[in-house]
Design a protein around this motif. Sequence first.
Motif, PDB file in Angstrom:
ATOM      1  N   GLN A 120       6.643  10.088  -6.525  1.00  0.00           N
ATOM      2  CA  GLN A 120       5.901   8.896  -6.132  1.00  0.00           C
ATOM      3  C   GLN A 120       5.186   8.364  -7.365  1.00  0.00           C
ATOM      4  O   GLN A 120       4.550   9.123  -8.104  1.00  0.00           O
ATOM      5  CB  GLN A 120       4.881   9.215  -5.039  1.00  0.00           C
ATOM      6  N   ALA A 121       5.287   7.053  -7.586  1.00  0.00           N
ATOM      7  CA  ALA A 121       4.800   6.458  -8.828  1.00  0.00           C
ATOM      8  C   ALA A 121       3.424   5.816  -8.666  1.00  0.00           C
ATOM      9  O   ALA A 121       3.107   5.227  -7.625  1.00  0.00           O
ATOM     10  CB  ALA A 121       5.798   5.419  -9.329  1.00  0.00           C
ATOM     11  N   THR A 122       2.637   5.936  -9.723  1.00  0.00           N
ATOM     12  CA  THR A 122       1.363   5.217  -9.851  1.00  0.00           C
ATOM     13  C   THR A 122       1.318   4.596 -11.238  1.00  0.00           C
ATOM     14  O   THR A 122       1.419   5.311 -12.250  1.00  0.00           O
ATOM     15  CB  THR A 122       0.156   6.158  -9.684  1.00  0.00           C
ATOM     16  N   LEU A 123       1.204   3.265 -11.302  1.00  0.00           N
ATOM     17  CA  LEU A 123       1.132   2.587 -12.594  1.00  0.00           C
ATOM     18  C   LEU A 123      -0.260   2.762 -13.212  1.00  0.00           C
ATOM     19  O   LEU A 123      -1.259   2.852 -12.495  1.00  0.00           O
ATOM     20  CB  LEU A 123       1.443   1.107 -12.442  1.00  0.00           C
ATOM     21  N   ILE A 124      -0.297   2.803 -14.538  1.00  0.00           N
ATOM     22  CA  ILE A 124      -1.547   2.966 -15.279  1.00  0.00           C
ATOM     23  C   ILE A 124      -1.762   1.722 -16.135  1.00  0.00           C
ATOM     24  O   ILE A 124      -0.951   1.418 -17.015  1.00  0.00           O
ATOM     25  CB  ILE A 124      -1.496   4.225 -16.168  1.00  0.00           C
TER      26      ILE A 124
ATOM     27  N   GLY B   6       0.782  -1.234   0.000  1.00  0.00           N
ATOM     28  CA  GLY B   6       0.000   0.000   0.000  1.00  0.00           C
ATOM     29  C   GLY B   6       0.811   1.280   0.000  1.00  0.00           C
ATOM     30  O   GLY B   6       0.244   2.375   0.019  1.00  0.00           O
ATOM     31  N   VAL B   7       2.132   1.158  -0.034  1.00  0.00           N
ATOM     32  CA  VAL B   7       3.004   2.335  -0.033  1.00  0.00           C
ATOM     33  C   VAL B   7       3.522   2.564  -1.444  1.00  0.00           C
ATOM     34  O   VAL B   7       4.118   1.657  -2.045  1.00  0.00           O
ATOM     35  CB  VAL B   7       4.182   2.171   0.941  1.00  0.00           C
ATOM     36  N   LYS B   8       3.306   3.767  -1.963  1.00  0.00           N
ATOM     37  CA  LYS B   8       3.756   4.053  -3.316  1.00  0.00           C
ATOM     38  C   LYS B   8       5.284   4.086  -3.389  1.00  0.00           C
ATOM     39  O   LYS B   8       5.953   4.564  -2.471  1.00  0.00           O
ATOM     40  CB  LYS B   8       3.194   5.402  -3.788  1.00  0.00           C
ATOM     41  N   ALA B   9       5.797   3.575  -4.491  1.00  0.00           N
ATOM     42  CA  ALA B   9       7.247   3.562  -4.691  1.00  0.00           C
ATOM     43  C   ALA B   9       7.743   4.971  -4.986  1.00  0.00           C
ATOM     44  O   ALA B   9       7.072   5.762  -5.661  1.00  0.00           O
ATOM     45  CB  ALA B   9       7.601   2.640  -5.845  1.00  0.00           C
TER      46      ALA B   9
END
Length: 237
Positions: free
Chosen positions: A118-122, A78-81
């Motif tokens: 901070q990364a979020t994949l799409i 649950g922690v963003k990279a």
Amino acid sequence: MYLPPQFNAKERSHALALMRSHPFASLISNDADGFPFVTHLPLHLEERALVGGQPGLTLLGHVAKPNPHWHHLQETQGVKAKAVVTFMGPHAYMSPRVYPDLVRVPTWNYLAVHCTVQATLIDEPLAKDRLLKKLIGDHDPAYAPQWVSLGLAYQHKMLAGIVAFELQVIDLQCKLKINQHRPEAHLEMRKVYAAGGENEQALGHWMDKLGLNASVNHQAQGLPSPESSSGSKTTKE
């Protein structure tokens, strides 16, 4: 990065200008062994309002699915990279011949921006398509109709071969190193840069943008520079 105060650009617009004019960035993450993993790629910069209405920055990009870098951008429990993104602007060697005396050494002038993100994949194909169209708009708007004409089946095949992501900027550093603290060199520097190649000319334009032309004008008239007449002291690079 090492950031002496004389080169620390606090004005946000300078960083944004560099990121947009030099969008080919380096994305740096730690791999499973804790060693830096680097991918070089173009990124699209967006200004977005964050929660509470504060202005924020988001970088959009993608890598080929076989590139393992996207694994290092996944959430863990649950922690963003987090990662680092660097942008390198114009840069060039500077000869000590620009100084009026001989007890000097050469240096390298450059402009750079470092972002902690901070990364979020799409994953969703339509979201990836929107991201791609923004990158196309940055670099080849005339290609947009061709991409649309290729048909959904081909588009989905291509989209399945990439991993897209959003990188929210949580910290930003901008370093503008153009010998600001050595006004006695500015007149000759500006001449050298005006006669140089693309990078040198770009640094000359940044000298003008930062107001270093004031020193140039004073030197050309045989007057003390504003920095020296104000009694300011130079500091080490």
